[in-house]
Design a protein around this motif. Structure first.
Motif, mmCIF file in Angstrom:
data_model
loop_
_atom_site.group_PDB
_atom_site.id
_atom_site.type_symbol
_atom_site.label_atom_id
_atom_site.label_comp_id
_atom_site.label_asym_id
_atom_site.label_seq_id
_atom_site.Cartn_x
_atom_site.Cartn_y
_atom_site.Cartn_z
ATOM 1 N N GLY A 210 -8.205 11.439 -3.129
ATOM 2 C CA GLY A 210 -9.126 10.312 -3.087
ATOM 3 C C GLY A 210 -8.699 9.196 -4.035
ATOM 4 N N GLU A 211 -8.262 9.591 -5.252
ATOM 5 C CA GLU A 211 -7.819 8.572 -6.209
ATOM 6 C C GLU A 211 -6.563 7.865 -5.702
ATOM 7 N N LEU A 212 -5.651 8.635 -5.110
ATOM 8 C CA LEU A 212 -4.436 8.034 -4.544
ATOM 9 C C LEU A 212 -4.812 6.987 -3.505
ATOM 10 N N TYR A 213 -5.733 7.380 -2.607
ATOM 11 C CA TYR A 213 -6.124 6.479 -1.528
ATOM 12 C C TYR A 213 -6.775 5.219 -2.086
ATOM 13 N N GLU A 214 -7.696 5.456 -3.035
ATOM 14 C CA GLU A 214 -8.449 4.333 -3.609
ATOM 15 C C GLU A 214 -7.519 3.345 -4.308
ATOM 16 N N ARG A 215 -6.547 3.883 -5.050
ATOM 17 C CA ARG A 215 -5.667 3.011 -5.818
ATOM 18 C C ARG A 215 -4.780 2.181 -4.906
ATOM 19 N N ASN A 216 -4.353 2.752 -3.775
ATOM 20 C CA ASN A 216 -3.378 2.052 -2.947
ATOM 21 C C ASN A 216 -3.980 1.309 -1.767
ATOM 22 N N PHE A 217 -5.114 1.791 -1.228
ATOM 23 C CA PHE A 217 -5.668 1.174 -0.023
ATOM 24 C C PHE A 217 -7.117 0.745 -0.185
ATOM 25 N N THR B 48 9.032 10.302 1.874
ATOM 26 C CA THR B 48 7.584 10.120 1.832
ATOM 27 C C THR B 48 7.184 8.786 2.463
ATOM 28 N N THR B 49 8.064 8.210 3.297
ATOM 29 C CA THR B 49 7.698 6.962 3.970
ATOM 30 C C THR B 49 6.564 7.212 4.945
ATOM 31 N N GLY C 128 0.818 -1.205 0.000
ATOM 32 C CA GLY C 128 0.000 0.000 0.000
ATOM 33 C C GLY C 128 0.848 1.249 0.000
ATOM 34 N N PHE C 129 1.911 1.267 0.766
ATOM 35 C CA PHE C 129 2.780 2.452 0.816
ATOM 36 C C PHE C 129 3.903 2.342 -0.187
ATOM 37 N N SER C 130 4.582 1.232 -0.202
ATOM 38 C CA SER C 130 5.624 1.052 -1.208
ATOM 39 C C SER C 130 5.909 -0.426 -1.314
ATOM 40 N N ALA C 131 5.766 -0.934 -2.511
ATOM 41 C CA ALA C 131 6.074 -2.343 -2.737
ATOM 42 C C ALA C 131 6.437 -2.502 -4.200
ATOM 43 N N PRO C 132 7.335 -3.432 -4.513
ATOM 44 C CA PRO C 132 7.636 -3.612 -5.939
ATOM 45 C C PRO C 132 6.490 -4.342 -6.637
ATOM 46 N N ASP C 133 6.155 -3.901 -7.843
ATOM 47 C CA ASP C 133 5.093 -4.599 -8.572
ATOM 48 C C ASP C 133 5.696 -5.748 -9.367
ATOM 49 N N SER C 134 4.893 -6.337 -10.250
ATOM 50 C CA SER C 134 5.374 -7.540 -10.928
ATOM 51 C C SER C 134 6.526 -7.245 -11.878
ATOM 52 N N ASN C 135 6.715 -5.958 -12.245
ATOM 53 C CA ASN C 135 7.852 -5.625 -13.108
ATOM 54 C C ASN C 135 9.048 -5.155 -12.311
ATOM 55 N N GLY C 136 8.934 -5.149 -10.988
ATOM 56 C CA GLY C 136 10.051 -4.721 -10.177
ATOM 57 C C GLY C 136 10.092 -3.235 -9.923
ATOM 58 N N LYS C 137 9.101 -2.498 -10.442
ATOM 59 C CA LYS C 137 9.072 -1.061 -10.162
ATOM 60 C C LYS C 137 8.337 -0.831 -8.852
ATOM 61 N N TRP C 138 8.819 0.123 -8.092
ATOM 62 C CA TRP C 138 8.181 0.423 -6.812
ATOM 63 C C TRP C 138 6.912 1.230 -7.047
ATOM 64 N N THR D 179 13.535 6.566 -6.544
ATOM 65 C CA THR D 179 13.087 6.160 -5.220
ATOM 66 C C THR D 179 14.166 5.329 -4.540
ATOM 67 N N VAL D 180 14.348 5.583 -3.261
ATOM 68 C CA VAL D 180 15.319 4.835 -2.458
ATOM 69 C C VAL D 180 14.536 4.190 -1.325
ATOM 70 N N SER D 181 14.547 2.860 -1.272
ATOM 71 C CA SER D 181 13.825 2.178 -0.218
ATOM 72 C C SER D 181 14.686 2.153 1.035
ATOM 73 N N LEU D 182 14.201 2.766 2.120
ATOM 74 C CA LEU D 182 15.010 2.921 3.324
ATOM 75 C C LEU D 182 14.402 2.145 4.484
ATOM 76 N N SER D 183 15.250 1.514 5.287
ATOM 77 C CA SER D 183 14.750 0.855 6.489
ATOM 78 C C SER D 183 14.367 1.917 7.510
ATOM 79 N N TYR D 184 13.563 1.489 8.492
ATOM 80 C CA TYR D 184 13.134 2.458 9.505
ATOM 81 C C TYR D 184 14.313 3.024 10.275
ATOM 82 N N GLN D 185 15.397 2.248 10.367
ATOM 83 C CA GLN D 185 16.591 2.745 11.041
ATOM 84 C C GLN D 185 17.234 3.870 10.289
#
Lengths: 439, 341
Positions: B307-314, B103-104, B48-58, B82-88
């Protein structure tokens, strides 16, 4: 290079009157060189000797000056670097300094050797983490060494299957990365054991579940220290007295006599103390709510970390011990057999003392590696120093200070381990063996 | 011979300009413009927030926000990295300049806002910390969790909040803290812990993705703590602050006014004054922000309004199926509110 050295002179350190006290016996080669240079001095005459002395003092002074400049500038560079980093962070409104160590930590830690709660300071939390790391390191080193020794002996055995198994074990443990081994062991524990409500109870009071192993513990009700003293002090005194005793036949009592007398003295001390103080009670683990409470618990995190690291390091240690034992010439073993010594006596009296001396430096490396690899604990949820430090880092945001603490802690830990291992080298038994081995 | 003290003083004076904070505004925005791409820090693989899709794009909410800001700055929402960062690592990465904006799903707290040299720009998602428990535990209220083993991710607000909650209700717990979310998921669903505490959006995402039987797990009704999420930037650049904040506000206002990615272009030519001002047909907003006048039009046309952002992701089409709840517009009973543009 000291400039006072004339061209063509032999490369020797300048004469230092303190050196002669530690030289026990000049070897033949050194005697030859000494005579040659003494001859040269004699030929050149008194003046040359004085020149050489003056040149030596000047060279020493120059060396001291150069070294203090170099070390001084390194130190100054570090201090300057620290100030610049601190300034850079403050310019961006990031808090700096170690003041955060006095603030309350606000987080609990899963297992701790001392009493700790979230109301204590960050400094105490880090201390808890440090103690956890030291616990893993000590237990891991002991286990790894025994296992490594066992595997090494297997590898040296004449049974080909045993030797092959040992070699396979060593290769497997050395070639798989430690983090993967930790994940596997962790998964083994929480997959294979049941949840607390269906926990296994092999013995009364011993509970095995995927949350940990519980065993009943002794609760001294506050008299723990007194009991410990009343048991340990008589045991030590009796041990020393028995070892020093000489009977009429001048035969020294053996170690087993001394140990058993010490144990009896300890029990006697316990009985005496019991007369004065309340009995220690047994704390049975009891299922309350969702989990067991009470008793002493070994968590799957600790077990996985210790077992995983011990196995991994034992592969390396087995190779180290193997190299050390095979370095002892076969001639010694054959001579001992000719004297009629049994194989185990050969191992204990002849091979191991010399092999230990060869093995200690590379084994020290592996022990230090184990202590440092314990920082992988953060990946499987064991609250070691790095894990607690990481939580501190994310709560306070002070990355540079926390990383500095990491570096200091592991440096000190590694140095302490190296010093302790160095003491092993100085044990007299090994010195005797090695000096005679040099012929 | 050079006096060492003099040499040190000279070194500090020579190097000081490199480290002094620049007095002129817009230094970070200038850097972004010069580079030509916006580097965003996103979550480490939370559905929902950030995940790679089937093509590997976040893809995800974080990525969409990032694209909206990039569209506002450059006119092209694809100019992101985009840089995927751990919570640390996320705050350190932002502090040191490795990323421009975070934007995490970062919770806004005072310590983070005031003590790290960072600034939160607005509320993009209202959330709270919740409990995820297996149904087999038989617990329907958080107060029944006495003695629980709680799985926690390192680097979040959950650790302190859990302690406070359990202490307040006089029950005990034992924390098991993991650095990586993946290892935590494996351990929790294998039964190592009784409870997993995190933002409810994360709980929903983990439940949907981490197990074959999501219906065997429930999120308890109690919330431990508020957890408002929002984009973060470094302190010291008021221009970038305004750009990020007003991009988010533009997306919210677009939903209020009924502007979607599909009708944005034609509504821009219409005669509703509010919409004309929003989309830049009536000039003025872009100039004061230092952006092109159609900055909002580009941002909305790229990924849609809030609203569209929310609907598409959540929304209903995703495994998460999060109701709008607190994230509905203020006019519909939620907390999403924007000052007028």
């Amino acid at each position: 290079m000291p400039c006072g050295r004339k061209a063509g002179s032999s490369i020797r350190p300048p004469f230092d009157p303190r050196v002669s006290q530690t030289v026990t016996k000049p070897s033949k080669a050194r005697a030859g060189a000494f005579t040659a240079s003494a001859l040269k001095l004699f030929m050149r005459g008194r003046a040359a000797r004085d020149d050489r002395a003056i040149a030596t003092v000047a060279a020493t002074r120059r060396r001291v000056l150069v070294q203090s400049l170099v070390w001084g500038s390194v130190l100054a560079g570090l201090v300057l670097g620290a100030f610049l980093i601190s300034d850079a962070f403050q310019a961006r409104n990031v808090t700096t300094g170690f003041g955060f160590l006095r603030y309350p930590a606000t987080f609990d830690i899963g297992e701790s050797m001392i009493a700790y709660s979230g109301a204590d300071t960050y400094a105490k939390a880090l201390l808890v983490g440090a103690l956890n790391t030291i616990k893993v390191a000590v237990v891991g080193i002991v286990l790894a060494t025994f296992l490594g020794l066992a595997v090494c002996l297997c590898r040296l055995s004449s049974n080909p299957l045993l030797a092959w198994l040992a070699t396979a074990f060593i290769e497997l443990m050395r070639n798989i990365p430690p983090l993967l081994q930790l994940f596997v062991w962790y998964a083994v524990f929480y997959v294979s054991l049941p949840s607390p409500r269906q926990a296994l109870q092999p013995l009364p009071g011993v509970i095995m579940s995927n949350r940990g192993l519980w065993i009943p513990s002794l609760d001294a009700n506050g008299f723990g220290a007194a009991y410990a003293v009343s048991m340990v002090v008589p045991a030590i005194i009796v041990f020393i007295m028995v070892r020093r005793a000489r009977s009429a036949s001048k035969h020294q009592p053996s170690l087993s006599w001394a140990v058993s007398s010490a144990i009896l003295a300890g029990l006697f001390g316990f009985v005496l103390a019991r007369l004065w103080m309340a009995a220690p009670t047994i704390d049975w683990p009891v299922l309350r709510g969702l989990n067991y409470r009470g008793g002493y618990t070994i968590t799957p995190e600790f077990a996985a970390l210790t077992i995983g690291l011990s196995l991994y390091t034992s592969g390396y240690l087995a190779a180290v011990f193997h190299g050390a034992v095979t370095a002892i010439s076969a001639g010694q073993r054959e001579a001992a057999l000719a004297l009629g010594l049994r194989p185990f006596a050969i191992l204990r009296l002849i091979v191991l003392p010399q092999a230990v001396r060869i093995a200690v430096p590379p084994a020290t490396n592996q022990w230090i590696n184990l202590a440092k690899n314990s920082s992988l604990a953060v990946a499987i949820g064991y609250p070691d120093f790095v894990s607690v430090g990481n939580t501190t880092l994310s709560l306070t945001g002070q990355a540079v200070e926390v990383i500095t603490l990491f570096m200091l802690f592991y440096t000190v830990l590694s140095m302490v381990l190296a010093i302790l291992a160095g003491l092993l080298n100085r044990a007299p038994a090994y010195q005797v063996a090695s000096r005679e081995g040099r012929h | 011979m050079v006096n060492f003290r003099q040499a040190a003083a000279a070194a500090v004076l020579l190097l000081a300009p490199c480290f002094s904070s620049s007095a002129h505004a817009g230094v970070d925005l200038d850097k972004i413009r010069a580079r030509g791409t916006l580097i965003c820090g996103i979550s480490p693989g939370v559905g929902g927030f950030s995940a790679p899709d089937s093509n590997g794009k976040w893809v995800g909410f974080d990525v969409d926000l990032c694209k909206a800001v990039a569209a506002a700055i450059f006119g092209d929402g694809e100019k992101i990295q985009t840089v995927s960062l751990s919570y640390q690592a996320r705050f350190t990465a932002l502090q040191t300049g490795e990323v421009d904006v975070l934007t995490t799903n970062t919770t806004w707290t005072l310590q983070r806002d005031a003590g790290l040299g960072l600034t939160f720009t607005g509320y993009s998602f209202y959330d709270g910390l919740g409990f995820l428990v297996p149904k087999s535990l038989g617990a329907t209220h958080a107060k029944e969790l006495d003695g629980a083993n709680v799985c926690l991710g390192q680097g979040g607000t959950a650790e302190a909040a859990v302690r406070n909650y359990f202490a307040k209700n006089k029950i005990t717990f034992k924390p098991v803290v993991f650095e990586s979310q993946a290892e935590l998921n494996t351990a929790f669903f294998a039964g190592r812990c009784d409870v997993f505490v995190s933002d409810t959006s994360t709980l929903a995402a983990v439940r949907a993705a981490g197990t074959q039987t999501p219906n065997d797990y429930i999120i308890l009704p109690e919330l431990l703590e508020k957890s408002p999420l929002g984009p973060v930037i470094r302190k010291g650049d008021p221009q970038l602050f305004d750009v990020v904040r007003w991009t988010l506000n533009a997306l919210i206002t677009a939903e209020e006014l009924g502007v979607t990615s599909k009708n944005a272009e034609e509504l821009a030519k219409g005669d509703n004054e509010e919409i004309r001002r929003l989309l830049g047909t009536s000039p003025g907003n872009g100039k004061v922000l230092g952006l092109a006048e159609d900055w909002a039009l580009k941002a909305i046309a790229k990924e849609g309004n809030y609203g569209e952002l929310y609907e598409r992701n959540f929304g209903e089409s995703t495994p998460l199926k999060l109701p709008r709840g607190q994230n509905a517009l203020w006019s519909e009973g939620g907390l999403i509110y924007s000052p007028p543009l």
